[in-house]
Design a protein around this motif. Structure first.
Motif, PDB file in Angstrom:
ATOM      1  N   LEU A 259       0.504  -6.248  -1.025  1.00  0.00           N
ATOM      2  CA  LEU A 259      -0.067  -7.481  -1.565  1.00  0.00           C
ATOM      3  C   LEU A 259       0.983  -8.592  -1.594  1.00  0.00           C
ATOM      4  N   PHE A 260       2.183  -8.237  -2.055  1.00  0.00           N
ATOM      5  CA  PHE A 260       3.270  -9.205  -2.120  1.00  0.00           C
ATOM      6  C   PHE A 260       3.590  -9.729  -0.716  1.00  0.00           C
TER       7      PHE A 260
ATOM      8  N   PRO B 170       0.754  -0.267  -2.493  1.00  0.00           N
ATOM      9  CA  PRO B 170      -0.222  -1.370  -2.394  1.00  0.00           C
ATOM     10  C   PRO B 170       0.330  -2.678  -2.958  1.00  0.00           C
ATOM     11  N   ASP B 171       1.177  -2.564  -4.015  1.00  0.00           N
ATOM     12  CA  ASP B 171       1.700  -3.804  -4.601  1.00  0.00           C
ATOM     13  C   ASP B 171       2.619  -4.529  -3.619  1.00  0.00           C
ATOM     14  N   VAL B 172       3.390  -3.759  -2.857  1.00  0.00           N
ATOM     15  CA  VAL B 172       4.275  -4.385  -1.864  1.00  0.00           C
ATOM     16  C   VAL B 172       3.442  -5.002  -0.748  1.00  0.00           C
TER      17      VAL B 172
END
Lengths: 392, 243
Positions: free
Chosen positions: A278-279, A274-276
């Motif tokens: 978002l990025f 999920p962090d990727v």
């Protein structure tokens, strides 16, 4: 409410009711990419792993001349099967695709061996056929191993250590991370995102000029006491909204699909949490302005919706160009390259997916560079929208 | 009130307007009559500010359309030739969109939109998507959105194009209604009967110039013809002969 937000709200309502926009923004981009990708991955899985564990059926002509070799092949999980009668039939069989590979052992094989003359073994195959190539590689590997074994036996028989034939001991030490190996295939992911992003806003961009003109709704719109800049910026921003939406959906659907793909079997562990996602959204957002403005710009030169579609289709391909050139030239990411929209997003995303550390300077340059290009394109649109010829 | 003086506008070598001057008063219906390509649309387009004149002035209620085009646009309701609606929006949404772009206050928009819907008899299809509307329904909605802000001046470019008999009739009634509200109505047409049936003033335009400007009776007298159509043809032939 300012005219810009009135236009944005109207365009969003309007386009959520338009099947064409919905199809391209919410279905095409987000689904097309993952499905194609899953297909490609599965195909390469089959190719790479294939039936490595399974026995290979290998037709051999003249097996009676070399029973020891046949035994050796059988021990290597290769089933020697019935072969075409002669060399011509074998060549014909391979050419027509009936056989992937046929081995021909010469009649003088046994005699040559006993006289220590090189004995001939022919491997008939079609190198342009990828399946055949894999099979022939396996056959060649087995023959080469047999060759080595015989050589070693001969040397030993003459009292020489087989080691003399191996002055070098070559070891390949592969330091690539599993994520790094995945980069090749995952490199094309970034283009899918850009593609999904652009298709999401395509209809809106065309609608802003060619569509409104064709429908006859442009002229009354221009009679309203609103600056034309505000109309066109509202339309561009609405297109940005649909682009961002389409891109977000595409990223999410990829994140889900990647979970279910057996990428580990290919030695890949892509970093796509999920962090990727978002990025990636933050990285791609500035690109929506450039994409929307560029498409509006191209569409405003055209005379009809159909013509606009053709030309705007070319814009869909534009982001591939820098990506293609750089992947052929194998350039490393540098600060200057971050100034090029689409390329900078591609390089940064691939880096992320490969689990490499992200250079914040690169991110900043990419975001600002792309935004500046987008603002310039939007300004050009506004200029075009102001001219009288707009009504056609 | 609309005052036009010495309008010139060329597209390349073609002189679309070649010194057009006239005056359209409040509470009167002024018809711009002329054959295709006479310069009617060009003149009207200059008035509703999508074209800029090469020379000459045009004033709407003494606001210059070139110097202060935004203010001028606020004073007019415009129905350009072949006006289109947004097919995915309902009639009401089409009208509300324009009301918002006119900058009308939020609180009064719904009320005004409903009033114009009643006035133009749109109620029956107001909340249907405009995709399947007939030409008559489309013209009504286009007119409603042009009038939603209650302009003093109304400019209609060939409004009766593509309308059937009944729709044409109700359009005439609407135009008369606008007149009775004291508005200045300026509309263009190439259909003689329509202009004859409706107008207080007729301006005949040919080759980018005003050939005649009078009441229907005045034109009949001036050209010595009882039949307005005959008068129209003679006036135009006169210009062609002079060319």
């Amino acid at each position: 409410m300012s005219p810009i937000s009135v236009v944005i709200r109207k365009e969003i309502t309007d386009n959520f009711r338009d099947r064409r926009t919905l199809l391209s923004a919410l279905l095409m981009g987000p689904l097309f990419g993952p499905i194609l990708f899953a297909f490609v991955i599965n195909l390469s899985l089959q190719q790479q792993l294939g039936n490595e564990g399974e026995a290979l059926d290998l037709p051999v002509i003249g097996r009676e001349h070399a029973p020891a070799l046949v035994d050796y092949l059988t021990s290597q999980n290769i089933n020697v099967t019935d072969a075409p009668e002669n060399r011509e039939a074998a060549v014909e069989g391979v050419r027509s695709g009936r056989h992937d590979v046929v081995v021909i052992i010469s009649a003088s094989f046994g005699e040559d061996l006993s006289r220590s003359v090189a004995a001939t073994v022919e491997v008939v195959t079609d190198q342009s056929n990828t399946t055949a190539e894999r099979e022939s590689r396996r056959a060649l590997r087995a023959l080469a191993a047999y060759n080595q074994e015989l050589a070693a036996i001969r040397l030993s028989a003459r009292g020489v250590s087989p080691q003399v034939l191996r002055p070098l001991n070559i070891d390949l030490v592969d330091v690539s991370t599993p994520s790094g190996r995945s980069a090749m295939l995952l490199g094309m992911l970034s283009y899918f995102f850009l593609f999904a992003l652009l298709t999401g806003g395509m209809n809106l961009a065309i609608d802003a000029t060619a569509g409104e003109r064709e429908r006859g709704s442009l002229e009354p719109l221009l009679c309203l006491p609103v600056e034309r800049d505000q109309l066109i910026f509202g339309k561009i921003l609405a297109a940005c909204f649909f682009m961002a939406l389409s891109c977000l959906l595409s990223l999410t659907s990829f994140a889900i699909v990647l979970k279910f793909l057996p990428l580990e079997q290919l030695g890949m562990t892509p970093n796509f949490g999920p962090d990727v996602v978002l990025f990636a959204v933050l990285l791609l957002l500035p690109f929506t302005l450039l994409g929307a403005s560029l498409m509006t710009l191209v569409a405003s030169f055209t005379r009809s919706y159909k013509e606009a579609q053709t030309w705007v289709g070319a814009v869909l391909l534009a982001p591939t160009l820098p990506i293609l050139i750089v992947s052929i030239l194998q350039v490393r990411p540098s600060t200057e390259l971050m100034l090029i929209p689409s390329l900078s997003q591609h390089l940064l995303l691939v880096g992320m997916i490969k689990n490499e550390p992200v250079d914040m300077l690169h991110v900043v340059v990419s975001v600002i560079g792309t935004l500046v290009a987008g603002v310039f394109a939007a300004w050009l649109c506004a200029r075009l929208y102001r001219r009288e010829g707009l009504l056609g | 009130m609309i005052v036009v003086e010495g309008l010139h506008k060329s597209f390349g070598a073609i002189k679309a307007a070649d010194g057009v001057s006239f005056r359209a008063e409040d509470g009167r219906i002024t018809g711009l009559l002329g054959p295709n390509g006479a310069g009617k649309s060009t003149t009207l387009r200059i008035l509703y500010t999508v074209l800029k004149p090469d020379d000459g002035t045009a004033m709407i209620d003494s606001v210059d359309v070139v110097a202060d085009s935004l203010a001028a646009r606020r004073l007019i309701g415009t129905l350009p030739h072949g006006s289109g609606l947004y097919p995915h929006l309902t009639a009401r949404e089409n009208i509300v969109y324009y009301a918002r772009l006119y900058g009308m206050d939020r609180e009064i928009i719904d009320e005004h939109v409903q009033r114009i819907i009643d006035q133009l008899d749109i109620g029956a299809f107001a909340d249907r998507r405009s995709k399947g509307f007939s030409q008559g329904q489309r013209t009504r909605v286009s007119l409603a959105r042009a009038l939603v802000h209650g302009p003093r001046n109304v400019i209609l470019d060939e409004p009766s194009n593509g309308l059937d008999v009944m729709a044409t009739r109700s359009l005439r009634e609407l135009i008369r209604l606008l007149k009775s509200q004291g508005k200045c109505v300026l509309f263009s047409s190439h259909v003689m009967q329509e202009v004859a049936a409706l107008c207080d003033e007729i301006i005949i335009i040919a080759a980018g110039r005003v050939v005649l400007h009078d009441t229907p009776d005045g034109i009949r007298n001036a050209t010595d013809c009882d039949d307005l159509e005959e008068a129209f043809v003679r006036a135009i032939q006169h210009v062609s002969a002079a060319e």
